[in-house]
Structures are given as C-alpha cells and as structure tokens.
Design a protein around this motif. Structure first.
Motif, PDB file in Angstrom:
ATOM      1  N   LEU A  73      66.835  90.128  96.159  1.00 42.00           N
ATOM      2  CA  LEU A  73      67.415  88.899  96.481  1.00 42.00           C
ATOM      3  C   LEU A  73      68.737  88.924  97.287  1.00 42.00           C
ATOM      4  O   LEU A  73      69.832  89.363  96.542  1.00 42.00           O
ATOM      5  CB  LEU A  73      67.459  87.900  95.285  1.00 42.00           C
ATOM      6  N   VAL A 137      64.983  79.935  96.160  1.00 40.82           N
ATOM      7  CA  VAL A 137      64.903  80.966  96.716  1.00 40.82           C
ATOM      8  C   VAL A 137      63.933  80.881  97.930  1.00 40.82           C
ATOM      9  O   VAL A 137      62.868  80.367  97.622  1.00 40.82           O
ATOM     10  CB  VAL A 137      64.217  82.230  95.531  1.00 40.82           C
ATOM     11  N   TRP A 162      68.701  83.813  98.924  1.00 40.42           N
ATOM     12  CA  TRP A 162      69.217  82.905  97.890  1.00 40.42           C
ATOM     13  C   TRP A 162      69.976  81.766  98.669  1.00 40.42           C
ATOM     14  O   TRP A 162      70.954  81.401  98.457  1.00 40.42           O
ATOM     15  CB  TRP A 162      69.985  83.568  97.026  1.00 40.42           C
TER      16      TRP A 162
END
Length: 247
Positions: A73, A137, A162
C-alpha cells in the motif's frame, strides 16, 4: 462499474482500464484511474514485470503451497510518497519480529485464488491487522504469485493506493507488534540499503528504516519495485547487516 465477473475476464495481473475505486466484499476492482502521477512508474512496472524478475522462488509446479496475499500500500505522507508496513509479534511461530506487508492466507469467503480471492484477502487481512478502512484503498495492480519456501506460502502481492488514509494501529498485539509507514525516499536512500546473508548462504536485499531491518520476502518485493519503477539509486551491495540487527 466493473463487477467481480468483469474483473475475472480482464487480464489478471494487469490494470483494468476503468472503475472508480476498489470495492470490498461484493465487488473487487483493479483500476489505474485516479492515481497520483508519481505512481505511474509502478503501474508500468506491474504491467510488464515477469515472475522470474521478481524472485528465484516461484510457486511449485505441482500446485502445492498455501494461497495467500499481501497488500503493498502506497500513500502520501508529510514528506512525500510512503509505504505501509507492520512488524510481526516476537511470539509468533513463523516470521516472528519480522517487518512485513499486511496480509495472510486466503479464506474460503475470499473466492477464487486465481482471480479476485487475493484482492479480497489482501484488504481483509490489512483491515484485521492494521485497522485501516478498506474503503479508502484503491487497488491498481497485482504482481505475479511468488513462493516463500520456509513457510510454504504462495503469495500474491496486491498493490494499492491509499486514496483516503485512515487511522492505523496494531489491532492484535499477539500478532502485530506495531504498524508504521516508511517514506519511499528513505527506502531509496543508499545509506539505508544493505545486504543480508541467510544462514543458508543466500544473499538478499535489506533496508534499515524506522528502527527496523526489512529483509526477506518483503525487502525483495520492495527492491524489485524500486528497480523496475526506475526509483532505485546506486547503493553499496557489499554492506552486510546481520539478521539479528535492530536499532
């Protein structure tokens, strides 16, 4: 909006051409829409990289190995692009105390391991381990499946943006010691790069960041992403750090 069935028809491991954001539960999307410009080199790398360019450990041809997924991420922090990591509890039987991406084994409810299963598992495990809100996300790519021989896991790295950051913490201290973000600038800093030597003699990349030594599978994926995205800076591969290093 693409449905799970549409995603199945798309080329798995490639970015789908449309879709507003990643869904969680009923729908799981892979989309490159709405990403910041600095992530575009990563998107291009995901679209072109081959499994053998990522690791010498590939899934067994006999199909053995427990299917799992991790969430790679990327976010935007106070100092620029950053990556989310967690540190496993020192009491765990496997990979104790080791920094890693959030993730874990696929459950039956995650669905088909060859299509949307890893996407759902990566988001579900990240929520369970770090407390992040999966609605914020946006998934944008999937790397080829890789293999961790020591644990027998076949791992699918799922990449996300993100888009709407949410609070994070170690949800279960018995499993997670801490959750933290690392600036990409620190990961590319040659002063933070090193080589680890496994007891077997295997050499691997490592990063000394945020008071942690990131090595093994996680460091290997980060190293290859930096390389194929064109972000890697020359560093001293002769600098070795023992695996019991800690700040």
């Amino acid at each position: 909006m693409r449905t799970g069935e549409d995603t199945h028809r798309a080329s798995y491991g490639r970015t789908a051409p449309s879709g507003p954001q990643a869904g969680y539960g009923g729908e799981v999307l892979v989309t490159a829409d709405g990403l910041p410009g600095w992530l575009h080199p990563v998107v291009r790398a995901v679209d072109t990289v081959a499994p053998e360019q990522l690791s010498r450990f590939l899934p067994p041809e006999n199909g053995r190995g427990r299917q799992s997924a991790v969430l790679v991420l990327f976010g935007e922090g106070e100092t620029g692009p950053e990556l989310l990591l967690m540190e496993r509890s020192g009491s765990l039987r496997a990979h104790a105390g080791q920094p890693a991406f959030p993730g874990g084994a696929l459950d039956l409810e995650d669905g088909d391991p060859a299509t949307t299963g890893p996407l759902r598992a990566a988001l579900r495990e990240a929520e369970e381990e770090t407390g992040l809100d999966p609605a914020g996300v946006q998934l944008f790519g999937v790397l080829p499946k890789l293999y961790i021989p020591v644990s027998g896991f076949v791992v699918t790295p799922v990449l996300g943006w993100w888009r709407a950051p949410s609070p994070i913490q170690a949800v279960d201290p018995a499993e997670t010691a801490r959750v933290f973000t690392v600036p990409v600038a620190d990961l590319t800093d040659p002063a933070n790069r090193a080589t680890t030597v496994h007891p077997s003699g295997h050499l691997g990349p490592a990063f000394t960041v945020e008071g942690a030594l990131v090595w093994g599978f996680t460091a290997g994926v980060i190293d290859r992403l930096l390389h194929f995205a064109g972000w890697e800076r020359p560093w001293d591969r002769g600098r070795q750090v023992p695996l019991d290093w800690h700040a």
